[in-house]
Design a protein around this motif. Structure first.
Motif, PDB file in Angstrom:
ATOM      1  N   SER A   1      42.872  38.202  42.244  1.00  0.00           N
ATOM      2  CA  SER A   1      41.832  37.834  43.193  1.00  0.00           C
ATOM      3  C   SER A   1      42.432  37.692  44.593  1.00  0.00           C
ATOM      4  O   SER A   1      41.775  38.011  45.589  1.00  0.00           O
ATOM      5  CB  SER A   1      41.145  36.531  42.764  1.00  0.00           C
ATOM      6  OG  SER A   1      42.035  35.429  42.813  1.00  0.00           O
TER       7      SER A   1
ATOM      8  N   PHE B   1      40.223  36.614  31.503  1.00  0.00           N
ATOM      9  CA  PHE B   1      40.618  37.151  32.808  1.00  0.00           C
ATOM     10  C   PHE B   1      39.405  37.559  33.639  1.00  0.00           C
ATOM     11  O   PHE B   1      39.284  37.202  34.803  1.00  0.00           O
ATOM     12  CB  PHE B   1      41.535  38.366  32.647  1.00  0.00           C
ATOM     13  CG  PHE B   1      41.550  39.251  33.857  1.00  0.00           C
ATOM     14  CD1 PHE B   1      42.256  38.882  34.985  1.00  0.00           C
ATOM     15  CD2 PHE B   1      40.816  40.437  33.886  1.00  0.00           C
ATOM     16  CE1 PHE B   1      42.234  39.673  36.132  1.00  0.00           C
ATOM     17  CE2 PHE B   1      40.793  41.232  35.020  1.00  0.00           C
ATOM     18  CZ  PHE B   1      41.513  40.852  36.152  1.00  0.00           C
TER      19      PHE B   1
ATOM     20  N   ALA C   1      44.343  36.399  36.784  1.00  0.00           N
ATOM     21  CA  ALA C   1      43.073  36.380  37.518  1.00  0.00           C
ATOM     22  C   ALA C   1      43.281  35.862  38.933  1.00  0.00           C
ATOM     23  O   ALA C   1      42.749  36.434  39.902  1.00  0.00           O
ATOM     24  CB  ALA C   1      42.056  35.512  36.776  1.00  0.00           C
TER      25      ALA C   1
ATOM     26  N   ALA D   1      45.482  40.925  30.335  1.00  0.00           N
ATOM     27  CA  ALA D   1      44.724  40.861  31.587  1.00  0.00           C
ATOM     28  C   ALA D   1      45.184  41.958  32.545  1.00  0.00           C
ATOM     29  O   ALA D   1      44.362  42.616  33.198  1.00  0.00           O
ATOM     30  CB  ALA D   1      44.894  39.483  32.224  1.00  0.00           C
TER      31      ALA D   1
ATOM     32  N   SER E   1      38.260  35.565  37.258  1.00  0.00           N
ATOM     33  CA  SER E   1      38.534  36.366  38.451  1.00  0.00           C
ATOM     34  C   SER E   1      37.238  36.724  39.171  1.00  0.00           C
ATOM     35  O   SER E   1      37.188  36.740  40.408  1.00  0.00           O
ATOM     36  CB  SER E   1      39.319  37.634  38.090  1.00  0.00           C
ATOM     37  OG  SER E   1      38.598  38.452  37.193  1.00  0.00           O
TER      38      SER E   1
END
Length: 275
Positions: free
Chosen positions: A124, A215, A120, A40, A219
């Motif tokens: 974010s 991921f 994620a 990721a 996200s």
């Protein structure tokens, strides 16, 4: 680069599949967690490079750094165990059962998903200053990918689903070649080169990788992507997992195993004059 012949590294593939099936639950989940998180992170890196440079090829050239790191550390991706674990069953290794293969797949799926989800959530937060602002440019691109690669397929109905499934097959054909690449050399430079090539190809061709998507889509949802969790599961993750499974088993695992481990008998040449 201390290259191993196919007959040698295919035996290592079977041995590896066997070891993964008998690995403890704790170790399997931890290794899968770190693999999902590392891949990721590499996806964020590659997308950031694409956005900042405007050169998708550059992002594809650099993305394999995550794959290389995770396999050098001995971590496991779902796409890899799709290829390796069934070989131990096919080879009739003692104690290996279909249930053991499915258990391995399930644990690696859970570990990969949790690791990718952690990254994620972290990114974010980074891209929105703790959800207090609109996503950064990279965050907006990720949200757009989430929409395009769910609703975009959905708009084409069964044709979109078929396209998604085939992209999953093609993806793990290449990714599993990268997994095998880690076994065809006994030194680090050889392993890195062998892993790098097919991973670069899959990323640039935008094939569908189930763990990368673990991921991308969560996200995207966290940053306001206009699609639902159901869209993600039905119009991406589930068909991609199935496509990855078929690609890894059929196009890499079985082909290498049947032609280098369970080889067919050599043809007997009959001397027509002697006959």
């Amino acid at each position: 680069m201390a290259y191993l012949a196919p007959a040698e590294f295919t035996t290592k593939m079977v041995d590896s599949g066997e070891s993964k099936i008998f690995m403890s639950t704790r170790d399997t989940v931890i290794r899968a967690f770190m693999a999902g998180a590392t891949l990721a992170l590499a996806a964020v890196f590659a997308i950031t490079v694409n956005v900042q440079s405007g050169q998708p090829l550059l992002g594809a050239v650099l993305f394999p750094v995550g794959f290389v790191m995770l396999y050098l550390m001995g971590f496991d991706l779902l796409t890899g165990v799709f290829t390796l674990s069934p070989l131990a069953l096919l080879d009739k290794r003692p104690g290996v059962t279909l249930g053991g293969v499915l258990r391995n797949w399930g644990l690696v799926f859970v570990g990969n998903f949790c690791g990718a989800l952690m990254v994620a959530v972290m990114f974010s937060i980074l891209f929105t200053y703790g959800y207090n602002t609109e996503p950064s440019e990279v965050g907006q691109v990720i949200a757009g990918i989430g929409e395009a690669r769910t609703l975009g397929y959905k708009a084409h109905g069964i044709g979109g689903m078929l396209t998604l499934f085939i992209r999953g097959i093609l993806c793990n054909w290449m990714v599993s070649m990268g997994v095998v690449g880690a076994m065809i050399s006994t030194n680090v430079s050889g392993k890195v080169i062998a892993m790098w090539m097919p991973i670069m190809l899959f990323f640039y061709m935008t094939f569908e990788h189930s763990v990368v998507n673990m991921f991308l889509f969560p996200s995207a949802l966290l940053m306001g992507g206009e699609f639902s969790l159901g869209d993600y599961l039905v119009w991406n993750e589930i068909p991609v997992v199935l496509g990855n499974m078929v690609g890894g088993i059929a196009l890499t695992g079985l082909t290498l195993y049947t032609t280098h481990v369970r080889t067919a008998p050599n043809r007997v040449v009959v001397d027509a004059k002697a006959a």
